[in-house]
Design an enzyme around this catalytic site. Sequence first.
Site, PDB file in Angstrom:
ATOM      1  CD  GLU A   1       3.079  -6.562  11.242  1.00 57.17           C
ATOM      2  OE1 GLU A   1       2.847  -6.578  10.026  1.00 57.17           O
ATOM      3  OE2 GLU A   1       2.559  -7.353  12.051  1.00 57.17           O
TER       4      GLU A   1
ATOM      5  NE  ARG B   1      -3.105 -11.728  22.783  1.00 59.50           N
ATOM      6  CZ  ARG B   1      -3.537 -11.823  21.537  1.00 59.50           C
ATOM      7  NH1 ARG B   1      -3.163 -12.840  20.794  1.00 59.50           N
ATOM      8  NH2 ARG B   1      -4.331 -10.910  21.024  1.00 59.50           N
TER       9      ARG B   1
ATOM     10  CE  LYS C   1      -0.251  -5.276  15.296  1.00 58.57           C
ATOM     11  NZ  LYS C   1       1.155  -4.866  15.105  1.00 58.57           N
TER      12      LYS C   1
END
Length: 755
Positions: free
Chosen positions: A254, A474, A484
Amino acid sequence: MGVVIKELSSFSLLIQSLCYKLLKLFLTAYILENFSICIMSCFVHFLSTILITQKKTECTGMLIQSIFRQRLQGARVLLRYVGRIASIPNFYKRDPYQTSQIDEWLDYAPIFDIGSEFEGACSSVDKYLLQHTFLVGNSLSIADIAIWAGLAGTGMRWESLRKSKKYQNLVRWFNSVSAEYDAALSEVLQTYVGKKGSGKSVTLKLKEPRASNNQLTVVENGVNLDETPGSRSTSEVDLPEAEVGKVKLRFAPEPSGYLHIGHSKAALLNQYFAERYKGQVIVRFDDTNPDKESSEFVENLLKDIETLGIKYSIVTHTSDYFPQLIEMAERLIREGKAYVDDTPREQMQHERMEGIESRCRNNSVEENLKLWNEMIVGSVRGLMCCLRGKLDMQDPNKSLRDPVYYRCNLTPHHRIGSKYKVYPTYDFCCPFVDAVEGITHALRSSEYHDRNDQYYRIQTDMGFKKVHIYEFSRLNMVYTLLSKRKLLWFVQNGKVEGWDDPRFPTVQGIVRRGLKIEALIQFILEQGASKNLNLMEWDKLWAINKKIIDPVCPRHTAIIEEKRVLLILSDGPKDPFVRTLPKHKKYEGAGEKAVSYSNRIWIDYVDAESISVNEEVTLKDWGNAIVKEIKKDQDGKVSELVGVLHLEGNVKKTKLKLTWLSDTNELVRLNLVEFDYLIMKKKLEEDEDFVDVVNPCTKKETLALGESDMRNLKRGDIIQLERKGYYRCDVPFIRPSKHIVLFAIPDGKQQTVMK
């Protein structure tokens, strides 16, 4: 305890009638259902370790033939089948109530593989076992074996709880089931969950049958433990149903921030599988939230992807598919698979948690289309609504409880301006675009595990063939935030210089601090595609980096400016002279430098205060000297040393090896910068506010003097300052009044939070 032993003895009679093919079916079924391979392998190995080699009995033959003929699929289906045909009394077939209880436990077992649900599940079972010896009734059942495997398969996470006193009833039950077959079950834990609880990643693979027998292959830390030298490696992780030349993957960040170390793992794994299967990788920007995204982030993400060496075939954007996504949304409305809801957000969240259907769920198609058009034009009425999928509000997996597909947003999009007033959610657009772009395998981190069923259900409703999902863990680092949103807080509040700040875990940040991309790639590929959740230390990454830079980086000398001490060599050269020395004694490619020699040299204060009168010391790259006099100021601190050269002295016999610089006007000014972690806690708890643990001291600057050759450094050059460590040049020499800025590079030794 006698009951346990008796039941386990009876259980072993069933085990003796099973063969390797059945074990393989169990494992295959479990993999297909996307549950933890490790958990199922524990159960499979529990069976196989006490398997007694014998001729197939009539029962076994009938069992295998039946499974192959009827094509039974699914781990829990096979477990129930084994339970039904077992000769053990009450192993599965009991009265209707207890059989239903067993079914309930078998359905419950996979919850232990969901990281966020693990402790809650442990607590629930612990409370249940307060008044029960076995999970169902008064004897061992296949439910006990399934839950035991679910716990054992989580490895260190369960072992740490097992050693604590947190869940005493659960531990008592687990130990009683384990007691009779201690040797076999210990082997299970050591082989499939990690050697003696070491936490090492272990992957189970089914190997092709050899001529003589079938066997399981264990791969630990990327090494095939059964493989003989020179044979073909079979330790690589396989993508399900992957065909060479036909694999198509996507890396879909993103554009709401810079690429960080966690994203790097996803990008590099995509490239790894693409190269392995001779396929391709698409870079797709998931640009569906104009509030957070910008062209700056797109440009820098592409820069970071290039830095990582990712070879992609094409760059696409989810926004390229906005027209088709809107058409699909309208089609689902017409088919009764989606509806428009104007329920307030907080109320909607509450209803989803409680499984309460929205009052808008059964609106007519005409009413839904009318409100949908209001959303598209961004009217006042439309802004009150969202589009939801009509899935299953009663499903235990809450992601399937009518997720939101579209929301209104009047913020202009960074690529297409104000053309659209509605934007699709990630849950809606991801399965659509994956299918439309022909993605064969979608790599997703295990944090999305609970949403996999939702992903497949939405693709089914859309009429697409399912895209294979492959999960990997992860990458989490100690003392590090990868959100973020949280990283943006540091930028907006001036805690860092920007997204490329060397304290940030972004690719640009860690490269600016001195990390070589080769080290990052090696570090990530060493983790592999494991699904085990790990909290990694930065030390290991920096240690890899040191091995790469140390053999080649130039050596230079610097003296800390504050309290530096002058050493006067009474018999030293009154007229300075220059020698040319290699910058790296073992690597000619580092080049050469000019070193000035004189009778007045600077040394660090910490060295000066450790010298005694008449002590012989070694001046690096010159020879020995004897300190004859130590002068101190009124506070008793060393202010000056006087000595004589003793170049014929044995450098091996001196205790102190000193770095030094001639007192000339050619020295350059340095600013040595050290950095620390942004937060003071290794790992944040889910309900913990990161602001409360922000480190107030993350940057330390030390002024120093450097040898004249350092004025030739370029931005990005990596050097070693003798006896001080490794540094990366961030600001090169501009003019004498300006400092050369050098960032300290960690070398893999334990770093503590600055006070």
